[in-house]
Design a protein around this motif. Structure first.
Motif, PDB file in Angstrom:
ATOM      1  N   SER A  87       0.832  -1.203   0.000  1.00 56.50           N
ATOM      2  CA  SER A  87       0.000   0.000   0.000  1.00 56.50           C
ATOM      3  C   SER A  87       0.862   1.247   0.000  1.00 56.50           C
ATOM      4  N   ALA A  88       0.214   2.391  -0.202  1.00 53.05           N
ATOM      5  CA  ALA A  88       0.939   3.665  -0.190  1.00 53.05           C
ATOM      6  C   ALA A  88       1.589   3.893   1.170  1.00 53.05           C
ATOM      7  N   GLY A  89       0.862   3.589   2.253  1.00 49.26           N
ATOM      8  CA  GLY A  89       1.427   3.771   3.582  1.00 49.26           C
ATOM      9  C   GLY A  89       2.643   2.900   3.814  1.00 49.26           C
ATOM     10  N   ALA A  90       2.585   1.664   3.360  1.00 45.87           N
ATOM     11  CA  ALA A  90       3.719   0.754   3.515  1.00 45.87           C
ATOM     12  C   ALA A  90       4.927   1.249   2.729  1.00 45.87           C
ATOM     13  N   ARG A 186       5.086  -3.624   6.369  1.00 50.65           N
ATOM     14  CA  ARG A 186       3.912  -4.498   6.295  1.00 50.65           C
ATOM     15  C   ARG A 186       3.115  -4.462   7.597  1.00 50.65           C
ATOM     16  N   TRP A 187       3.829  -4.345   8.723  1.00 51.04           N
ATOM     17  CA  TRP A 187       3.148  -4.302  10.014  1.00 51.04           C
ATOM     18  C   TRP A 187       2.419  -2.971  10.233  1.00 51.04           C
ATOM     19  N   ALA A 188       3.096  -1.878   9.929  1.00 53.53           N
ATOM     20  CA  ALA A 188       2.561  -0.552  10.262  1.00 53.53           C
ATOM     21  C   ALA A 188       1.878   0.140   9.088  1.00 53.53           C
ATOM     22  N   GLY A 189       2.052  -0.397   7.889  1.00 48.02           N
ATOM     23  CA  GLY A 189       1.472   0.233   6.709  1.00 48.02           C
ATOM     24  C   GLY A 189      -0.023   0.475   6.795  1.00 48.02           C
ATOM     25  N   PRO A 190      -0.827  -0.517   7.251  1.00 50.87           N
ATOM     26  CA  PRO A 190      -2.275  -0.289   7.336  1.00 50.87           C
ATOM     27  C   PRO A 190      -2.653   0.876   8.244  1.00 50.87           C
ATOM     28  N   THR A 191      -1.890   1.080   9.318  1.00 52.65           N
ATOM     29  CA  THR A 191      -2.168   2.211  10.212  1.00 52.65           C
ATOM     30  C   THR A 191      -1.904   3.531   9.495  1.00 52.65           C
ATOM     31  N   LEU A 192      -0.785   3.598   8.785  1.00 58.58           N
ATOM     32  CA  LEU A 192      -0.473   4.834   8.061  1.00 58.58           C
ATOM     33  C   LEU A 192      -1.490   5.075   6.950  1.00 58.58           C
ATOM     34  N   ASP A 193      -1.956   4.008   6.315  1.00 55.01           N
ATOM     35  CA  ASP A 193      -2.991   4.149   5.288  1.00 55.01           C
ATOM     36  C   ASP A 193      -4.247   4.794   5.868  1.00 55.01           C
ATOM     37  N   ARG A 194      -4.629   4.379   7.071  1.00 52.45           N
ATOM     38  CA  ARG A 194      -5.817   4.962   7.702  1.00 52.45           C
ATOM     39  C   ARG A 194      -5.622   6.455   7.953  1.00 52.45           C
TER      40      ARG A 194
END
Length: 201
Positions: A87-90, A186-194
């Motif tokens: 993702s963009a956040g990742a 990969r671990w923190a990417g979803p949080t940054l995406d939000r």
């Protein structure tokens, strides 16, 4: 014949003098409050010389803080990446940590950056403002979003990136300190995406 009075022209030390003046102005006024004209006054040089040595306020801040990279380059590479595996956040997290990894062991390490921020709350404020602006610059505002929500999301993005770096390079807490930037992304990417997308409730 009397010497001409006025701002001194550029010389071998002018760039260094501008950087030293920038450190003082950024510490006093923060990143948002500082201006190139104010830095030129502090350095006693013509503003044109500041533009001669630096592309703008961001590049001058990078030099003043001895940063190894401009955080905007992380966002730029993320925005233009053709990879669909993350993702963009990742991608932002991976790029951010990879650049700090490359800087470790140099005078531009994250530890050196933190030392400067710890010495002055004003420097820490300037760094926070700088990271938020540069990482966020290519991120569009959601339609109908309030200015307050935009500021909130910017702050959360900045806190996530700086927090990961602090945990990795200063606290050295495993597995954040031992994993690769890609694994952490990969671990923190979803949080940054939000945070980047505005889904923060």
């Amino acid at each position: 014949m009397n010497a001409a009075v006025g701002r001194r022209p550029g010389n071998a030390d002018t760039r260094g003098d501008i950087v030293e003046a920038a450190k003082r102005v950024f510490a006093a006024k923060g990143y948002d409050g500082a201006s190139l004209r104010a830095i030129a006054r502090e350095a006693a040089v013509d503003p044109a010389l500041v533009h001669h040595y630096f592309d703008g306020k961001a590049s001058l801040f990078v030099a003043a803080m001895a940063l190894p990279f401009d955080p905007r380059s992380v966002q730029d590479s993320s925005s233009t990446s053709t990879s669909t595996s993350t993702s963009a956040g990742a991608r932002v997290i991976e790029g951010f940590l990879s650049m700090w990894d490359e800087a470790e062991g140099t005078g531009s390490s994250f530890a050196a950056c933190v030392a400067g921020m710890a010495a002055s709350t004003s420097v820490a404020d300037a760094m926070r403002e700088f990271v938020a602006e540069r990482v966020w610059q290519n991120q569009p505002t959601n339609p109908g979003e309030s200015a307050g929500l935009t500021r909130q999301r910017r702050a959360l993005v900045s806190s996530q990136l700086m927090g990961l770096a602090f945990t990795r390079y200063i606290l050295r807490v495993p597995p954040v300190s031992t994993a690769t930037p890609r694994q952490i992304s990969r671990w923190a990417g979803p949080t940054l995406d939000r945070y980047m997308s505005g889904v923060i409730d």
